[in-house]
Motif scaffolding. Sequence first.
Motif, PDB file in Angstrom:
ATOM      1  N   SER A  51      72.181 105.924  12.262  1.00  0.00           N
ATOM      2  CA  SER A  51      72.397 104.633  12.924  1.00  0.00           C
ATOM      3  C   SER A  51      73.289 103.737  12.090  1.00  0.00           C
ATOM      4  O   SER A  51      74.183 103.065  12.619  1.00  0.00           O
ATOM      5  N   ILE A  52      73.066 103.708  10.798  1.00  0.00           N
ATOM      6  CA  ILE A  52      73.895 102.899   9.904  1.00  0.00           C
ATOM      7  C   ILE A  52      75.336 103.401   9.928  1.00  0.00           C
ATOM      8  O   ILE A  52      76.283 102.613  10.022  1.00  0.00           O
ATOM      9  N   ALA A  53      75.521 104.714   9.882  1.00  0.00           N
ATOM     10  CA  ALA A  53      76.868 105.292   9.914  1.00  0.00           C
ATOM     11  C   ALA A  53      77.568 104.962  11.234  1.00  0.00           C
ATOM     12  O   ALA A  53      78.747 104.604  11.246  1.00  0.00           O
ATOM     13  N   ALA A  54      76.844 105.039  12.342  1.00  0.00           N
ATOM     14  CA  ALA A  54      77.428 104.722  13.650  1.00  0.00           C
ATOM     15  C   ALA A  54      77.817 103.249  13.722  1.00  0.00           C
ATOM     16  O   ALA A  54      78.875 102.901  14.248  1.00  0.00           O
ATOM     17  N   ALA A  55      76.982 102.376  13.187  1.00  0.00           N
ATOM     18  CA  ALA A  55      77.289 100.945  13.190  1.00  0.00           C
ATOM     19  C   ALA A  55      78.516 100.658  12.331  1.00  0.00           C
ATOM     20  O   ALA A  55      79.374  99.849  12.713  1.00  0.00           O
ATOM     21  N   GLN A  56      78.634 101.321  11.194  1.00  0.00           N
ATOM     22  CA  GLN A  56      79.802 101.133  10.333  1.00  0.00           C
ATOM     23  C   GLN A  56      81.079 101.600  11.027  1.00  0.00           C
ATOM     24  O   GLN A  56      82.118 100.934  10.954  1.00  0.00           O
ATOM     25  N   ARG A  57      81.008 102.715  11.745  1.00  0.00           N
ATOM     26  CA  ARG A  57      82.182 103.195  12.492  1.00  0.00           C
ATOM     27  C   ARG A  57      82.545 102.212  13.601  1.00  0.00           C
ATOM     28  O   ARG A  57      83.712 101.932  13.832  1.00  0.00           O
ATOM     29  N   ALA A  58      81.536 101.679  14.277  1.00  0.00           N
ATOM     30  CA  ALA A  58      81.780 100.734  15.372  1.00  0.00           C
ATOM     31  C   ALA A  58      82.426  99.450  14.866  1.00  0.00           C
ATOM     32  O   ALA A  58      83.219  98.827  15.580  1.00  0.00           O
ATOM     33  N   MET A  59      82.114  99.043  13.643  1.00  0.00           N
ATOM     34  CA  MET A  59      82.679  97.818  13.092  1.00  0.00           C
ATOM     35  C   MET A  59      84.198  97.907  12.932  1.00  0.00           C
ATOM     36  O   MET A  59      84.887  96.893  12.927  1.00  0.00           O
ATOM     37  N   GLU A  60      84.728  99.116  12.815  1.00  0.00           N
ATOM     38  CA  GLU A  60      86.171  99.282  12.650  1.00  0.00           C
ATOM     39  C   GLU A  60      86.947  98.822  13.870  1.00  0.00           C
ATOM     40  O   GLU A  60      88.121  98.466  13.763  1.00  0.00           O
ATOM     41  N   THR A  61      86.324  98.818  15.039  1.00  0.00           N
ATOM     42  CA  THR A  61      87.017  98.398  16.264  1.00  0.00           C
ATOM     43  C   THR A  61      86.286  97.266  16.984  1.00  0.00           C
ATOM     44  O   THR A  61      86.603  96.958  18.128  1.00  0.00           O
ATOM     45  N   ALA A  62      85.330  96.629  16.313  1.00  0.00           N
ATOM     46  CA  ALA A  62      84.528  95.583  16.948  1.00  0.00           C
ATOM     47  C   ALA A  62      85.336  94.341  17.300  1.00  0.00           C
ATOM     48  O   ALA A  62      84.910  93.530  18.116  1.00  0.00           O
ATOM     49  N   HIS A  63      86.506  94.185  16.726  1.00  0.00           N
ATOM     50  CA  HIS A  63      87.331  93.007  16.986  1.00  0.00           C
ATOM     51  C   HIS A  63      88.138  93.128  18.283  1.00  0.00           C
ATOM     52  O   HIS A  63      88.791  92.177  18.689  1.00  0.00           O
ATOM     53  N   ARG A  64      88.079  94.268  18.939  1.00  0.00           N
ATOM     54  CA  ARG A  64      88.843  94.476  20.175  1.00  0.00           C
ATOM     55  C   ARG A  64      87.922  94.451  21.381  1.00  0.00           C
ATOM     56  O   ARG A  64      86.749  94.826  21.296  1.00  0.00           O
ATOM     57  N   TYR A  65      88.467  94.010  22.512  1.00  0.00           N
ATOM     58  CA  TYR A  65      87.707  94.048  23.753  1.00  0.00           C
ATOM     59  C   TYR A  65      87.528  95.501  24.184  1.00  0.00           C
ATOM     60  O   TYR A  65      88.395  96.341  23.926  1.00  0.00           O
ATOM     61  N   PRO A  66      86.425  95.805  24.869  1.00  0.00           N
ATOM     62  CA  PRO A  66      86.230  97.193  25.315  1.00  0.00           C
ATOM     63  C   PRO A  66      87.238  97.568  26.393  1.00  0.00           C
ATOM     64  O   PRO A  66      87.710  96.715  27.140  1.00  0.00           O
ATOM     65  N   GLU A  67      87.549  98.832  26.445  1.00  0.00           N
ATOM     66  CA  GLU A  67      88.463  99.336  27.470  1.00  0.00           C
ATOM     67  C   GLU A  67      87.789  99.230  28.828  1.00  0.00           C
ATOM     68  O   GLU A  67      86.615  99.557  28.987  1.00  0.00           O
ATOM     69  N   LEU A  68      88.515  98.745  29.819  1.00  0.00           N
ATOM     70  CA  LEU A  68      87.929  98.592  31.148  1.00  0.00           C
ATOM     71  C   LEU A  68      88.181  99.789  32.051  1.00  0.00           C
ATOM     72  O   LEU A  68      87.646  99.870  33.139  1.00  0.00           O
ATOM     73  N   GLY A  69      89.017 100.719  31.613  1.00  0.00           N
ATOM     74  CA  GLY A  69      89.224 101.926  32.400  1.00  0.00           C
ATOM     75  C   GLY A  69      87.928 102.710  32.479  1.00  0.00           C
ATOM     76  O   GLY A  69      87.294 102.977  31.465  1.00  0.00           O
ATOM     77  N   THR A  70      87.511 103.050  33.668  1.00  0.00           N
ATOM     78  CA  THR A  70      86.207 103.684  33.821  1.00  0.00           C
ATOM     79  C   THR A  70      86.292 105.185  34.085  1.00  0.00           C
ATOM     80  O   THR A  70      85.267 105.839  34.173  1.00  0.00           O
ATOM     81  N   GLY A  71      87.499 105.707  34.228  1.00  0.00           N
ATOM     82  CA  GLY A  71      87.657 107.142  34.422  1.00  0.00           C
ATOM     83  C   GLY A  71      86.842 107.664  35.588  1.00  0.00           C
ATOM     84  O   GLY A  71      86.866 107.127  36.692  1.00  0.00           O
ATOM     85  N   ALA A  72      86.077 108.699  35.337  1.00  0.00           N
ATOM     86  CA  ALA A  72      85.282 109.354  36.380  1.00  0.00           C
ATOM     87  C   ALA A  72      83.918 108.708  36.570  1.00  0.00           C
ATOM     88  O   ALA A  72      83.147 109.143  37.431  1.00  0.00           O
ATOM     89  N   LEU A  73      83.605 107.659  35.806  1.00  0.00           N
ATOM     90  CA  LEU A  73      82.273 107.072  35.865  1.00  0.00           C
ATOM     91  C   LEU A  73      81.870 106.587  37.261  1.00  0.00           C
ATOM     92  O   LEU A  73      80.760 106.886  37.715  1.00  0.00           O
ATOM     93  N   PRO A  74      82.729 105.854  37.998  1.00  0.00           N
ATOM     94  CA  PRO A  74      82.307 105.412  39.338  1.00  0.00           C
ATOM     95  C   PRO A  74      81.953 106.579  40.263  1.00  0.00           C
ATOM     96  O   PRO A  74      80.939 106.535  40.965  1.00  0.00           O
ATOM     97  N   ASP A  75      82.769 107.623  40.245  1.00  0.00           N
ATOM     98  CA  ASP A  75      82.494 108.779  41.107  1.00  0.00           C
ATOM     99  C   ASP A  75      81.219 109.505  40.688  1.00  0.00           C
ATOM    100  O   ASP A  75      80.429 109.932  41.528  1.00  0.00           O
TER     101      ASP A  75
END
Length: 96
Positions: A29-53
């Motif tokens: 969990s700590i490692a995942a949080a540290q990796r996430a911090m590298e891109t935490a300053h950006r808005y999430p991508e809104l492209g949803t790909g195949a998720l709606p289908d």
Amino acid sequence: MVGIFALLGFDHITKLSSNETAIGLSRPSIAAAQRAMETAHRYPELGTGALPDTLAQRFNLNPAHITFGPGSDKVLLQRISLYSGPGDAVVHSKNA
């Protein structure tokens, strides 16, 4: 301990709520949080790909009726903008 959290036979009580833990985060969990911090300053991508289908098929829905956004406030504003325009009156709660 006195009060609503007093339990017979226990000298120390740790009250946990929601996602709290008395043992701390796991190393993965700590490692995942540290990796996430590298891109935490950006808005999430809104492209949803195949998720709606995928969701539509799983829950027997029309994919055109599924909405995604970077938070419920943005989704609600999107819907308000879709159905209202200049000069329209919109009623909302005090905390909107």
